[in-house]
Design an enzyme around this catalytic site. Sequence first.
Site, PDB file in Angstrom:
ATOM      1  N   HIS A  64      -5.723  -5.099  -1.161  1.00 12.94           N
ATOM      2  CA  HIS A  64      -7.162  -5.094  -0.828  1.00 12.94           C
ATOM      3  C   HIS A  64      -7.812  -3.721  -1.060  1.00 12.94           C
ATOM      4  O   HIS A  64      -9.024  -3.601  -1.049  1.00 12.94           O
ATOM      5  CB  HIS A  64      -7.399  -5.574   0.606  1.00 12.94           C
ATOM      6  CG  HIS A  64      -7.161  -4.537   1.661  1.00 12.94           C
ATOM      7  ND1 HIS A  64      -7.895  -4.498   2.830  1.00 12.94           N
ATOM      8  CD2 HIS A  64      -6.268  -3.513   1.749  1.00 12.94           C
ATOM      9  CE1 HIS A  64      -7.468  -3.488   3.572  1.00 12.94           C
ATOM     10  NE2 HIS A  64      -6.486  -2.889   2.952  1.00 12.94           N
TER      11      HIS A  64
ATOM     12  N   VAL B 250       6.225  -2.040  -1.955  1.00 14.28           N
ATOM     13  CA  VAL B 250       5.418  -1.305  -2.933  1.00 14.28           C
ATOM     14  C   VAL B 250       4.144  -0.813  -2.238  1.00 14.28           C
ATOM     15  O   VAL B 250       3.383  -1.606  -1.696  1.00 14.28           O
ATOM     16  CB  VAL B 250       5.072  -2.238  -4.117  1.00 14.28           C
ATOM     17  CG1 VAL B 250       4.233  -1.501  -5.157  1.00 14.28           C
ATOM     18  CG2 VAL B 250       6.339  -2.804  -4.744  1.00 14.28           C
TER      19      VAL B 250
HETATM   20  C1  LIG Z   1      -3.248   0.690   3.290  1.00 17.33           C
HETATM   21  S1  LIG Z   1      -1.806   1.590   2.988  1.00 17.33           S
HETATM   22  C2  LIG Z   1      -0.559   0.427   3.399  1.00 17.33           C
HETATM   23  C3  LIG Z   1       0.756   1.085   3.735  1.00 17.33           C
HETATM   24  C4  LIG Z   1       1.933   0.153   4.051  1.00 17.33           C
HETATM   25  N1  LIG Z   1       2.089  -0.928   3.095  1.00 17.33           N
HETATM   26  C5  LIG Z   1       1.877  -0.387   5.454  1.00 17.33           C
HETATM   27  O1  LIG Z   1       1.952  -1.602   5.643  1.00 17.33           O
HETATM   28  O2  LIG Z   1       1.766   0.411   6.400  1.00 17.33           O
HETATM   29  C6  LIG Z   1      -1.795   1.660   1.200  1.00 17.33           C
HETATM   30  C7  LIG Z   1      -0.681   2.510   0.631  1.00 17.33           C
HETATM   31  O3  LIG Z   1      -0.816   2.542  -0.797  1.00 17.33           O
HETATM   32  C8  LIG Z   1      -0.365   3.811  -1.224  1.00 17.33           C
HETATM   33  N2  LIG Z   1      -0.837   4.124  -2.579  1.00 17.33           N
HETATM   34  C9  LIG Z   1      -2.082   4.416  -3.003  1.00 17.33           C
HETATM   35  N3  LIG Z   1      -2.096   4.664  -4.324  1.00 17.33           N
HETATM   36  C10 LIG Z   1      -0.813   4.522  -4.741  1.00 17.33           C
HETATM   37  C11 LIG Z   1      -0.190   4.633  -6.020  1.00 17.33           C
HETATM   38  N4  LIG Z   1      -0.880   4.934  -7.119  1.00 17.33           N
HETATM   39  N5  LIG Z   1       1.142   4.400  -6.087  1.00 17.33           N
HETATM   40  C12 LIG Z   1       1.867   4.099  -4.982  1.00 17.33           C
HETATM   41  N6  LIG Z   1       1.320   3.971  -3.739  1.00 17.33           N
HETATM   42  C13 LIG Z   1      -0.004   4.187  -3.630  1.00 17.33           C
HETATM   43  C14 LIG Z   1      -0.936   4.749  -0.196  1.00 17.33           C
HETATM   44  O4  LIG Z   1      -0.288   6.011  -0.217  1.00 17.33           O
HETATM   45  C15 LIG Z   1      -0.692   3.954   1.089  1.00 17.33           C
HETATM   46  O5  LIG Z   1       0.533   4.279   1.693  1.00 17.33           O
END
Ligand SMILES: C[S@@+](CC[C@H](N)C(=O)[O-])C[C@H]1O[C@@H](n2cnc3c(N)ncnc32)[C@H](O)[C@@H]1O
Length: 348
Positions: free
Chosen positions: A252, A182
């Site tokens: 976070h 997710v």
């Molecule tokens: C810090 S990144 C971590 C990405 C991934 N889990 C990794 O380990 O590389 C946070 C992720 O949350 C996603 N995100 C932000 N808002 C979101 C939403 N409303 N629904 C789904 N994903 C979301 C962003 O697009 C991003 O890919």
Amino acid sequence: MTDSSVSNRAAVLQLVQLSSRLDPWAVRAAATLRLPDLVADGADTTSELAARSGTDPDALGRLMRHLRILGLFRTTAAGRWELAELGELLRDDHPMRIRRTLDQADHYVQKVDRSAHGLLEAVRTGGAVWERLHGLSFWDDMSADPRFGRGFDAQMARHSALYSPAITRGYDWSTVEHVVDVGGGTGRTLVTILGTHPHLRATLVDLPGPVAGAATVLEEADVAGRCVVVAQSFFDPLPPGGDVYLLANTVHDWSDEDSARILRRCAQAAGPGGRVLLADRVVTDEADEAAQAFVSGVDLLMLMLNSGRERSEEEFRELGATAGLRHTATHALADYPLMSLVEYVVEG
Ligand SMILES: C[S@@+](CC[C@H](N)C(=O)[O-])C[C@H]1O[C@@H](n2cnc3c(N)ncnc32)[C@H](O)[C@@H]1O
């Protein structure tokens, strides 16, 4: 000089360095101009370095003098430049890829760096300042500005390369058939997990921007046949049927209120007895000073960007409870101790 004035001078110098207007930018200039790579590649005089970096020789010489004092470079007896240990860390091919997190040619890096002065306002207001600085919230800005989004995805891919092997080894994936990642971004973390555990099936959930890049990532890793990609918000109902709902480096980013909304969606989709697994940093007084400083720095960055926060084990326990999750374990990842796995089970 008396003893007290000596220690006072040391404290003043320490404070001057801590509050330096220039040192962080001198390091960024070195990273952006690739000065460590050029020196390693034999450009060991200032004139050669200036010619190869497209800079003014006099100004570059002054920058190099400062970078030598900061410990990135040394001079040989013959007056030639060589890399010091700190400079080695800024080589482009260093496995930690630190250079790229400082490269001002990267639109994402530049925008975040230039927003850091917003910390003062974030502390005054207690929340994110991105929207006031840039007109849109952090995530809306990412969707509206593809260059910013691509830069973010690339930084996340680099982070993932550091921690995803540790997540892969740090959890008993033999007990899982179907993992739902997710906020899984472009799928880099999932690719590492699926590549090591061929029995696993997966669903990747993220916003349309990041998942647009996922197909290529999954295909190149030859795991596309075992992974369904879903473009949606994690604030909406999530695909059911996973044994584990993984949120890696994601909770976070969010306030307690929003994090609880995301965790509730995971709990609903997992159902009673289902598992939710967080890979995040855990605030603790027991870590060494450097690790604590790193985590508190990331905590402030999260506050500024998106009202997010780093949490202690107790805070994770309470957060889970508000979303119907019982905290079952927290353990630091053996191969990447800056991050921990926080495990929950959905209350029946
Ligand atoms: C810090 S990144 C971590 C990405 C991934 N889990 C990794 O380990 O590389 C946070 C992720 O949350 C996603 N995100 C932000 N808002 C979101 C939403 N409303 N629904 C789904 N994903 C979301 C962003 O697009 C991003 O890919």
